[in-house]
Motif scaffolding. Structure first.
Motif, short mmCIF file in Angstrom:
data_model
loop_
_atom_site.label_atom_id
_atom_site.label_comp_id
_atom_site.label_asym_id
_atom_site.label_seq_id
_atom_site.Cartn_x
_atom_site.Cartn_y
_atom_site.Cartn_z
N UNK A 296 -42.65 0.85 6.24
CA UNK A 296 -42.71 2.42 6.80
C UNK A 296 -43.95 3.28 6.70
N UNK A 297 -45.12 2.44 5.97
CA UNK A 297 -46.43 2.95 6.08
C UNK A 297 -47.29 2.44 7.08
N UNK B 2 -39.90 8.60 12.52
CA UNK B 2 -39.00 9.79 12.11
C UNK B 2 -38.33 9.32 10.69
N UNK B 3 -39.26 8.90 9.85
CA UNK B 3 -38.42 8.29 8.38
C UNK B 3 -37.80 9.40 7.68
N UNK B 4 -37.99 10.61 7.99
CA UNK B 4 -37.30 11.77 7.01
C UNK B 4 -35.99 11.83 7.42
N UNK B 5 -35.29 11.25 8.34
CA UNK B 5 -34.05 11.32 8.71
C UNK B 5 -33.17 10.22 8.21
N UNK B 6 -33.85 9.53 7.62
CA UNK B 6 -33.27 8.26 6.77
C UNK B 6 -33.75 7.92 5.22
N UNK B 7 -35.09 7.84 5.26
CA UNK B 7 -35.60 7.49 3.90
C UNK B 7 -36.66 8.74 3.70
N UNK B 8 -36.12 9.83 2.81
CA UNK B 8 -37.13 10.75 2.58
C UNK B 8 -37.77 10.34 1.21
N UNK B 9 -39.11 10.97 0.82
CA UNK B 9 -39.67 10.69 -0.39
C UNK B 9 -38.55 10.91 -1.72
N UNK C 103 -36.02 6.80 -4.03
CA UNK C 103 -35.38 6.38 -5.51
C UNK C 103 -34.03 5.93 -5.56
N UNK C 104 -33.07 6.71 -4.74
CA UNK C 104 -31.82 6.39 -4.91
C UNK C 104 -31.27 5.51 -4.21
N UNK C 105 -32.17 4.66 -3.50
CA UNK C 105 -31.38 3.41 -2.72
C UNK C 105 -31.69 2.10 -3.71
N UNK C 106 -30.99 1.04 -3.25
CA UNK C 106 -31.13 -0.31 -3.94
C UNK C 106 -31.55 -1.22 -2.80
#
Length: 404
Positions: free
Chosen positions: A118-119, A205-212, A216-219
Motif C-alpha cells: 500500500x505504501x 484510494x486505500x481509504x475505501x477499504x484499508x483505513x489506518x 488493525x481489525x484485519x487478519x
C-alpha cells in the motif's frame, strides 16, 4: 457530443476488428477477465464472463502481436495477422514451485507485506498524469431478466499515484435502455457510476477499504502462491477479526513477489448489518420500501507497462432485496458494473477545459445517458464484449429502434 457520419466512416476504415475466446487448455473452460493487449501500444481489453473478446486494431498496428495473460496461466503471444475470428485461444497453467515459494513467504509477515504494498505508490505505479480512455457498462437485473442497461465511453484524468489529488472523469458518450415495468416502478438508483469502479483502485484510494483505523481489525494470512507472466505472485487472504460487528471486507490480494506491487484483488463486503450496508449503496428509494444488499463483491486488476503498474479493470457485483411494505412478495435486483481501460497516454497537462463534460462522484449514469442511439459512434472504440444475455437485450433494443 455528435460526430459527423463522414468522420465515423473514415475512422471505421482505419480499424480491423478481431474476436476470439480464451480458454483453459486442460479443461476448455472459459477464462474470465483475461488481459488482451496489443504490443508496442497501450490498447487493450478484457475477456467477458464467457471468455470472449473483441479488439479493434488500428491499421498501423496490424503487424504487431497481441499478448494474452491471466493469473495462474502462462502468457501467450500471437501475431495479429495470424488470428482467425472466432478463434479459441488456449492458455496453459503456470507451474509454481510451491515449496520454494512457501519458504520465501514464511520469511515475510503477511500484514507487513500488505502495508509495504500500500505504501509503494510512487515506486512501482505510474508517477505521471495519464489520460485514460475507458469503457463502462452498468446493468440492473430483476431476478434474471435485464431491467436496465447503461454504457459509456469516458476519459479518466488519472492523477499520478505519488500525489493525493483525486482523479476526474469526463463523459464522452453514454447510452441506456430501461424497462421500468421490470423495475416494478422502483427506480433503483445507486450512487457512484464510473467513480464506484474507479475507487476500487485501492492503491490510489486505500481509504475505501484499508483505513489506518481499520487495518488493525484485519487478519492477514498467506495462501498458496501463483504466477502471472512467469513471475511469482504472493496470495494474501484477509478478513476482519472476530468479535467485531462493523461491516468490513474479506478476500484475497495478489502481490508481485519482486516489486511488491498489487497485481489484482478480489474481495467482498460483509453485509450482515442490513441497515449500515444499505446506507453505503442506495441513494434514492421510495419511503415505503426497504432496500438492503445481500451480496457485494469487487475485483480490481492492474496492468504493467515499461516497469510501471496502472489501474486496468474493475468489476462490482451487488445483489439487493427489495421489500415493499404491505406486499406479500419481495424482489431481488442485481447490479453489475465494470470498467476497462482500453487506451491511455501520458498527459502532464492540467485538466481539459471541457469541465461541462465532467461528472461528479454522485452521478447516476442513467440520468446522463441519451438513449440507445447513435450506434455508429461506438464503432471505433474498444468495448467489453457483452455476455449473451446482454447481447440479446441489445439486439432487442436495436429491433425496437428500427420499428420506430
Amino acid at each position: 457530443m455528435q460526430i459527423p457520419s463522414s468522420s465515423l466512416a473514415q475512422t471505421a476504415e482505419l480499424f480491423k476488428e478481431i474476436e476470439g475466446k480464451v480458454v483453459d487448455e486442460n479443461n476448455k473452460t472459459p477464462l474470465i477477465f483475461a488481459d488482451i493487449a496489443i504490443e508496442n501500444s497501450n490498447i487493450s481489453t478484457v475477456t467477458n464472463t464467457e471468455g470472449e473478446f473483441v479488439l479493434k486494431v488500428p491499421e498501423s498496428l496490424l503487424g504487431e502481436s497481441i499478448t494474452i495473460t491471466h493469473l495462474g496461466f502462462e502468457k501467450r503471444k500471437i501475431k495479429i495477422s495470424s488470428i482467425e475470428n472466432h478463434e479459441k485461444i488456449m492458455l496453459s497453467s503456470a507451474i509454481t514451485q510451491l515449496s520454494e515459494v512457501s519458504i520465501m513467504a514464511n520469511n515475510i509477515d503477511a500484514r507487513a507485506l500488505v502495508l509495504e504494498t500500500l505504501a509503494k505508490k510512487s515506486d512501482v505505479y505510474t508517477d505521471q498524469g495519464t489520460l485514460m480512455t475507458a469503457f463502462y457498462r452498468e446493468t440492473i437485473k430483476k431476478k434474471r431478466k435485464n431491467a436496465s442497461l447503461s454504457e459509456a465511453v469516458v476519459k479518466i484524468h488519472k492523477q499520478p499515484y505519488s500525489n493525493y489529488r483525486n482523479d476526474n472523469i469526463e463523459l464522452i458518450k453514454a447510452r441506456k435502455n430501461t424497462d421500468y415495468s421490470r423495475l416494478d416502478t422502483l427506480a433503483l438508483k445507486l450512487q457512484g457510476g464510473p467513480f464506484s469502479n474507479l475507487y476500487t483502485d485501492m492503491i490510489k484510494y486505500p481509504e475505501y477499504i484499508f483505513t489506518e483505523d481499520d487495518l488493525p481489525l484485519y487478519q492477514f494470512n498467506f495462501e498458496n502462491s501463483t504466477k502471472i507472466n512467469n513471475r511469482v505472485i504472493y496470495v494474501v487472504s484477509f478478513k476482519q477479526k472476530e468479535n467485531y460487528n462493523t461491516p468490513l471486507y474479506y478476500g484475497k490480494l495478489y502481490i508481485d513477489s519482486e516489486t511488491k506491487a498489487l497485481t489484482s484483488a478480489v474481495y467482498s463486503l460483509d453485509v450482515s448489518n442490513k441497515s449500515l450496508s444499505s446506507q453505503m449503496y442506495v441513494r434514492k428509494k421510495p419511503r415505503k420500501v426497504d432496500v438492503y444488499p445481500t451480496e457485494a463483491s469487487y475485483r480490481v486488476n492492474y496492468r504493467t507497462k515499461d516497469g510501471k503498474w496502472h489501474y486496468a479493470y474493475s468489476n462490482i457485483a451487488l445483489t439487493f432485496k427489495v421489500n415493499w411494505k404491505g406486499k406479500l412478495f419481495n424482489n431481488t435486483y442485481t447490479l453489475n458494473s465494470e470498467m476497462a481501460i482500453t487506451d491511455w497516454e501520458i498527459q502532464d497537462k492540467k485538466l481539459a477545459k471541457t469541465r461541462s463534460q465532467l461528472i461528479r462522484p454522485s452521478t447516476i449514469l442513467s440520468e446522463r445517458a441519451s438513449g440507445f442511439s447513435d450506434p455508429r459512434f461506438w464503432g471505433a472504440y474498444n468495448i467489453i464484449e457483452p455476455e449473451k444475455s446482454i447481447e440479446s437485450a441489445i439486439k432487442k433494443i436495436q429491433k425496437q429502434l428500427k420499428r420506430t
